[in-house]
Structure formats: C-alpha cells, structure tokens
Design a protein around this motif. Structure first.
Motif, PDB file in Angstrom:
ATOM      1  N   GLU A  57      70.122  11.830  35.761  1.00 41.54           N
ATOM      2  CA  GLU A  57      71.343  11.242  35.092  1.00 41.54           C
ATOM      3  C   GLU A  57      70.991  10.254  33.690  1.00 41.54           C
ATOM      4  O   GLU A  57      71.798  10.565  32.965  1.00 41.54           O
ATOM      5  CB  GLU A  57      71.944   9.909  35.997  1.00 41.54           C
ATOM      6  N   THR A  58      69.861   9.898  33.672  1.00 45.01           N
ATOM      7  CA  THR A  58      69.233   9.173  32.487  1.00 45.01           C
ATOM      8  C   THR A  58      69.070  10.131  31.329  1.00 45.01           C
ATOM      9  O   THR A  58      69.328   9.696  30.256  1.00 45.01           O
ATOM     10  CB  THR A  58      67.782   8.562  32.877  1.00 45.01           C
ATOM     11  N   GLU A  95      67.042  12.497  40.984  1.00 45.48           N
ATOM     12  CA  GLU A  95      68.456  12.390  40.589  1.00 45.48           C
ATOM     13  C   GLU A  95      68.911  11.380  39.699  1.00 45.48           C
ATOM     14  O   GLU A  95      69.685  11.791  38.562  1.00 45.48           O
ATOM     15  CB  GLU A  95      69.613  12.047  42.041  1.00 45.48           C
ATOM     16  N   VAL A  96      68.118  10.136  39.679  1.00 42.40           N
ATOM     17  CA  VAL A  96      68.407   9.138  38.854  1.00 42.40           C
ATOM     18  C   VAL A  96      67.706   9.649  37.197  1.00 42.40           C
ATOM     19  O   VAL A  96      68.467   9.334  36.201  1.00 42.40           O
ATOM     20  CB  VAL A  96      67.577   7.943  39.105  1.00 42.40           C
ATOM     21  N   LYS A  97      66.637  10.352  37.486  1.00 47.53           N
ATOM     22  CA  LYS A  97      65.955  10.893  36.324  1.00 47.53           C
ATOM     23  C   LYS A  97      66.958  11.975  35.492  1.00 47.53           C
ATOM     24  O   LYS A  97      67.201  11.879  34.141  1.00 47.53           O
ATOM     25  CB  LYS A  97      64.809  11.540  36.599  1.00 47.53           C
ATOM     26  N   SER A 116      72.560  11.092  30.204  1.00 47.85           N
ATOM     27  CA  SER A 116      73.231  10.295  29.327  1.00 47.85           C
ATOM     28  C   SER A 116      72.644   9.955  28.050  1.00 47.85           C
ATOM     29  O   SER A 116      73.318   9.720  26.934  1.00 47.85           O
ATOM     30  CB  SER A 116      73.325   8.721  30.062  1.00 47.85           C
ATOM     31  N   LYS A 123      73.064   6.185  41.077  1.00 48.55           N
ATOM     32  CA  LYS A 123      72.314   6.933  39.984  1.00 48.55           C
ATOM     33  C   LYS A 123      72.834   6.933  38.527  1.00 48.55           C
ATOM     34  O   LYS A 123      72.237   7.079  37.531  1.00 48.55           O
ATOM     35  CB  LYS A 123      71.998   8.572  40.201  1.00 48.55           C
ATOM     36  N   ALA A 157      65.684  11.166  45.392  1.00 46.11           N
ATOM     37  CA  ALA A 157      66.555  10.177  44.772  1.00 46.11           C
ATOM     38  C   ALA A 157      66.310   9.783  43.424  1.00 46.11           C
ATOM     39  O   ALA A 157      67.168   9.888  42.538  1.00 46.11           O
ATOM     40  CB  ALA A 157      66.733   8.935  45.463  1.00 46.11           C
ATOM     41  N   MET A 212      64.474   3.528  35.326  1.00 46.91           N
ATOM     42  CA  MET A 212      63.849   4.814  35.071  1.00 46.91           C
ATOM     43  C   MET A 212      63.337   4.679  33.776  1.00 46.91           C
ATOM     44  O   MET A 212      62.039   5.186  33.374  1.00 46.91           O
ATOM     45  CB  MET A 212      64.967   5.969  34.972  1.00 46.91           C
ATOM     46  N   THR A 245      69.854   1.355  37.291  1.00 47.29           N
ATOM     47  CA  THR A 245      68.876   2.473  37.874  1.00 47.29           C
ATOM     48  C   THR A 245      68.199   3.101  36.729  1.00 47.29           C
ATOM     49  O   THR A 245      67.312   3.517  36.596  1.00 47.29           O
ATOM     50  CB  THR A 245      69.572   3.430  38.691  1.00 47.29           C
ATOM     51  N   ARG A 246      69.260   3.457  35.726  1.00 50.19           N
ATOM     52  CA  ARG A 246      68.749   4.393  34.324  1.00 50.19           C
ATOM     53  C   ARG A 246      67.702   3.258  33.588  1.00 50.19           C
ATOM     54  O   ARG A 246      66.912   4.049  32.980  1.00 50.19           O
ATOM     55  CB  ARG A 246      69.909   4.811  33.820  1.00 50.19           C
TER      56      ARG A 246
END
Lengths: 63, 259
Positions: free
Chosen positions: A51-52, A47-49, A55, B244, A44, B253, B249-250
């Motif tokens: 997306e980061t 997945e966030v990583k 973007s 996500k 999980a 991160m 959440t970003r």
C-alpha cells in the motif's frame, strides 16, 4: 527427589508414552502457533508495504 | 493535521477510550508482548520443576497423573479464553469499538489450540487411567463442541470480506456459544460422566497435595501469560491488515519501524 536415574525419569513409571506424548503435544502446538504468528505478521507487513509503494507511485503520477 | 490522527487526538488527554483506537493500542501491545512471553517462560520453568521434581508420585495413578500440570491449565484456558473472546466481541457489537472486535478475533486461534491441547492431553491421560482414549461422555463431548465453536467463529469471519460485518456475525456466534461454557464446567456434576469431578474448587479445600496444586497453578498462570502474549502479537497483525491504507501505518513503514 522422585527419580533414581535419568532412565527412571524418562520411563515415568511405565507411563512415559502418555506423559511425554502430552508434553510433546504442548511443544508442537506452541511451535506451530509461534510459526503462524510470525507468518501472519510478515504477510501483514508486506500488505502495508504494498500500500505504501502504491500510494507513493500514485503521488509521483499526480506530480 | 492529517485525517487519520484527528480521530485519535480529538481529546487532548488520553482518556478511557484512548486505547480503543488501533493507532494508540498498536505500539502499547508491541511493548507488552515480550513481557508476557517472558513471564510465561519463567512461570512454566518453575511450574515444571515443581511438577516433576518436587510433587510426589500419586498413590493411585502413579506417574501418569503428571499430565495434570498441562491438561488442567489447557482446559481452563480453553473455557476462559472463550469467555474473554465473547466479552470483547460483545463490547465491539454494543459500543462499536473496532479494537474490541479485533481483540476477539485475535483470541480465537489461541482458544482453539488450547481446546485441542485439552482434548489431546486428556485423551493421553484417559488411556492409562480409564482404558480408553475417547468416550462420548458429557465433559468430553461438550469440550469437543467448544472446539467446533472456535472453528465456526474463525470460519465465519474468514468467509466474510467486510471486516465490520465479519465482526458482527462472529460476535453473534460467540455470544450464542457462551451457553456451552457452564455446560462444560458443570457437566461432571449434572451428568454421570467418566471424567472425574474438579480437584480444585472455590468452596472447598483442594483434593490434591499442596505441591501438586502449586505446580498446576504455576503452569496455569504460564498458559495464561502465553495466551495474552499470543493474543497481543496476533492483534497487532490484525490491526496492520485492517489499517494498511491508513496514514499512520504507511508512516511507520516509511520510518522503517515495521518489520
């Protein structure tokens, strides 16, 4: 005290296989579940990583 | 102000629905999880000590009865977790609160594993006391049906890509399956089963020694705390999976607070 010796304890009055088999099943299930929890968390977070980074890349392209 | 924080910060004070927002619940669940695991470990240590070193040998079953300290807690949790899962699924369905549905999904795997434990330990107890690992009686069969309900819920949700549609479909399945819980619980009264009746009841005094009961209740509490811990840990992963693409959440991160 129920047990005269360690051997007596492990024998469980002749029911050692069933008693310790049950407790081993609990230990196995808890071990598996904790492993599953950790695996799910790390995927999980990955997945966030992703997306980061995606973007951030698109922000650079826009500039 | 960013889009994602508007939905959370729409009221100035945290109200009843504050923690129904994934963004607000995520850090809270993270703070609570280790405490529930620690409580589970302490309660299990006390329970096992009493169960093996204080509780006496059973007059009819000898030492084989010591399986009770994990069998009954696992069986109780398997049924209780199903009710809690169905409750949160229903709230998610009625109130349209995403966090409730995520909680239902987070409980299902632990419920399924508790059901497996109830079945395995029961089977290992059945062999020395009944002479068989398995019998198709009402109690054992309805508990097996419970396992299939959990697995059905998990498979159904896994098969639907859209999370909100998966929530709704899972909720309907979970609610229909609730009928199985009283069937499991009362099966030993309604049918002539090989499984014994309950040793602990709200209406009469328990039919077991006080130290045996204490050990069992401590382990039941330990299983309960463990289940809350696992559900909270898993629900945070589910929140991350679904959020996500959200700003918050970003941000976590980027701040290095997600590991």
């Amino acid at each position: 005290m129920n047990w005269a010796s360690a051997a007596d304890f492990w024998a469980m009055g002749g029911y050692g296989f069933y008693v310790w088999g049950s407790y081993a099943a609990v230990v196995a299930v808890i071990t598996i579940e904790i492993w599953l929890l950790k695996a799910r968390r790390s995927s999980a977070v990955a997945e966030v990583k992703q997306e980061t980074m995606r973007s951030a890349e698109s922000a650079i392209k826009l500039r | 102000m960013t889009m994602s924080s508007v939905s959370v910060a729409s009221s100035s004070r945290p109200g009843l629905f504050w923690f129904s927002s994934p963004q607000a619940f995520f850090p809270l669940a993270g703070k609570m999880t280790p405490w529930f695991f620690a409580l589970a470990a302490v309660l299990a240590a006390f329970g096992l000590y009493i169960g093996f070193f204080v509780a006496p040998t059973d007059a009819t079953q000898g030492e084989a009865y010591r399986i009770i300290f994990i069998h009954v807690p696992a069986a109780w949790m398997s049924m209780f977790l199903y009710l809690v899962m169905a409750f949160w699924a229903a709230i998610g369905l009625i109130m349209n609160t995403r966090m409730s549905s995520m909680m239902a999904s987070a409980i299902a795997p632990t419920g399924a594993l508790m059901t497996v434990l109830a079945l395995v330990t029961g089977s290992l107890w059945g062999r020395p006391t009944w002479g068989t690992y398995w019998v198709w009686d009402a109690r054992l069969t309805s508990e097996l049906v419970l396992l299939f309900l959990y697995l059905g819920f998990l498979a159904l949700q896994a098969a639907i890509d859209d999370p909100r549609r998966a929530d709704k479909a899972g909720a309907v399945l979970a609610l229909v399956g609730v009928i199985n819980i009283p069937i499991i619980y009362f099966s030993v009264q309604w049918w002539n089963t090989l499984h014994q009746g309950s040793s602990v009841s709200l209406t009469r005094s328990p039919s077991m020694a006080a130290t045996m009961l204490l050990g069992m209740l401590l382990l039941a509490l330990a299983f309960w705390m463990y289940s809350i811990g696992t559900a909270l840990h898993r629900v945070r992963s589910i929140v991350l999976e679904r959020e996500k693409r959200a700003e918050w959440t970003r941000e976590l991160m980027a701040q290095g607070r997600l590991k």
